[in-house]
Enzyme design. Structure first.
Site, PDB file in Angstrom:
ATOM      1  N   ASP A  31     -32.053 -81.044 -76.522  1.00 30.60           N
ATOM      2  CA  ASP A  31     -31.980 -82.439 -76.937  1.00 30.60           C
ATOM      3  C   ASP A  31     -33.406 -82.997 -76.860  1.00 30.60           C
ATOM      4  O   ASP A  31     -34.282 -82.389 -76.237  1.00 30.60           O
ATOM      5  CB  ASP A  31     -31.034 -83.199 -76.008  1.00 30.60           C
ATOM      6  N   ASP A  71     -29.199 -84.053 -71.453  1.00 33.19           N
ATOM      7  CA  ASP A  71     -29.215 -85.006 -70.329  1.00 33.19           C
ATOM      8  C   ASP A  71     -28.211 -86.148 -70.462  1.00 33.19           C
ATOM      9  O   ASP A  71     -27.865 -86.782 -69.465  1.00 33.19           O
ATOM     10  CB  ASP A  71     -30.623 -85.614 -70.195  1.00 33.19           C
ATOM     11  N   ASP A  75     -24.027 -85.525 -74.489  1.00 33.13           N
ATOM     12  CA  ASP A  75     -24.288 -84.089 -74.504  1.00 33.13           C
ATOM     13  C   ASP A  75     -23.245 -83.291 -73.724  1.00 33.13           C
ATOM     14  O   ASP A  75     -23.238 -82.056 -73.801  1.00 33.13           O
ATOM     15  CB  ASP A  75     -25.674 -83.793 -73.910  1.00 33.13           C
TER      16      ASP A  75
END
Length: 309
Positions: A3, A189, A193
């Site tokens: 990410d 994080d 996610d």
């Protein structure tokens, strides 16, 4: 698969610039910031932290949050929205030098555009370079705009990146890779996610990650640097190598000792002593994993649900 916001970057964004709509003079900059802060306080997106130091305007109601897109709410009879250009209905999105544009609109027109930037997380470039050098394919999957993700990918030397990725889209990509027989390590994080972290073959979160993301991850990097990603891989490879050594020794020892014991050439006390020595050898070999590498201290890592190691 990484990410971007809060993972490859620190997740401590700051407002770099504020552009007010010159055609709207009903609100000054302080009022605009207060309205934006009132909306963003309902968002779990890392970019919302940029408004954390601004006093929110009171009286916001009818709040609606769309994951990874934006927030809407009613204040003093007006319907306000803040988020990406697509979320607020803008046709043009402007990013400069990797900054992310966050738009504030009401029922009449766009009111302000906030340019938000985030500092790169320590060890990000080094970690991705090491992974690439080992033949690991590195991918960035982010919900941010294309220009922003492209800028970050270029700085980190990542050839494959995907922007405007919603949580279901990230999940679909991971599943497609897995169907091709590829093993996926996901590093993220945010709350959004969590599903893709749970779906990946192995998953990690970084320090400061949301509790829901941590609960879905296999490992939690408790240090600021991303170098813990390669550290975990190093330990895993060493552990696999030691396990294979121990199994090979156990097979070799038993293949030699059992026929001797059955034929009577090996006394029981000899067999017991040999088994004890074999066990000590296996334990001593495994203890090598606890040694600190000579090239520096290991990045602190925790197995999810366990104490930091």
């Amino acid at each position: 698969v990484f990410d971007k916001t809060g993972t490859l970057t620190r997740g401590a964004p700051v407002i770099r610039d504020i552009h007010l709509n010159p055609d709207i003079r009903s609100f000054d900059q302080s009022q605009i910031c207060a309205i934006a802060a009132a909306l963003e306080m309902h968002s779990a997106h890392p970019l919302a932290r940029a408004f954390g130091g601004v006093a929110p305007a009171p009286g916001l109601g009818e709040v609606e949050v769309l994951d990874n897109r934006g927030v809407s709410g009613t204040l003093d009879g007006l319907r306000w929205s803040i988020g990406s250009a697509a979320f607020v209905g803008m046709d043009v999105e402007s990013q400069e030098d990797g900054a992310t544009s966050v738009w504030l609109t009401n029922e009449d027109d766009w009111v302000a555009r906030f340019e938000i930037s985030d500092e790169m997380r320590p060890g990000a470039a080094e970690t991705l370079a090491v992974l690439t050098g080992r033949g690991v394919r590195v991918v960035i999957a982010s919900g941010d705009a294309g220009d922003v993700v492209k800028c970050i990918a270029k700085r980190l030397g990542v050839a494959q990146w995907h922007a405007r990725q919603s949580p279901p889209m990230k999940m679909q990509r991971v599943q497609e890779w897995q169907e091709r027989g590829q093993r996926v390590l996901m590093v993220g994080d945010g709350v959004n996610d969590a599903p893709v972290l749970a779906a990946a073959d192995v998953s990690m979160t970084v320090t400061g990650a949301a509790d829901l993301a941590n609960s879905a991850a296999d490992f939690i990097l408790t240090g600021e640097s991303l170098e813990g990603v390669t550290g975990v891989m190093d330990v895993a490879r060493k552990a696999r190598r030691v396990v294979r050594q121990n199994l090979s020794w156990a097979i070799l020892y038993n293949a030699a000792a059992l026929p001797l014991a059955v034929s009577g050439f090996l006394e029981p006390w000899m067999a017991a002593l040999g088994m004890s020595l074999s066990s000590l050898l296996v334990v001593a070999n495994s203890a090598r994993l606890a040694r600190t590498p000579t090239d520096g201290p290991r990045q602190p890592v925790a197995v999810a649900g366990a104490a930091p190691a």
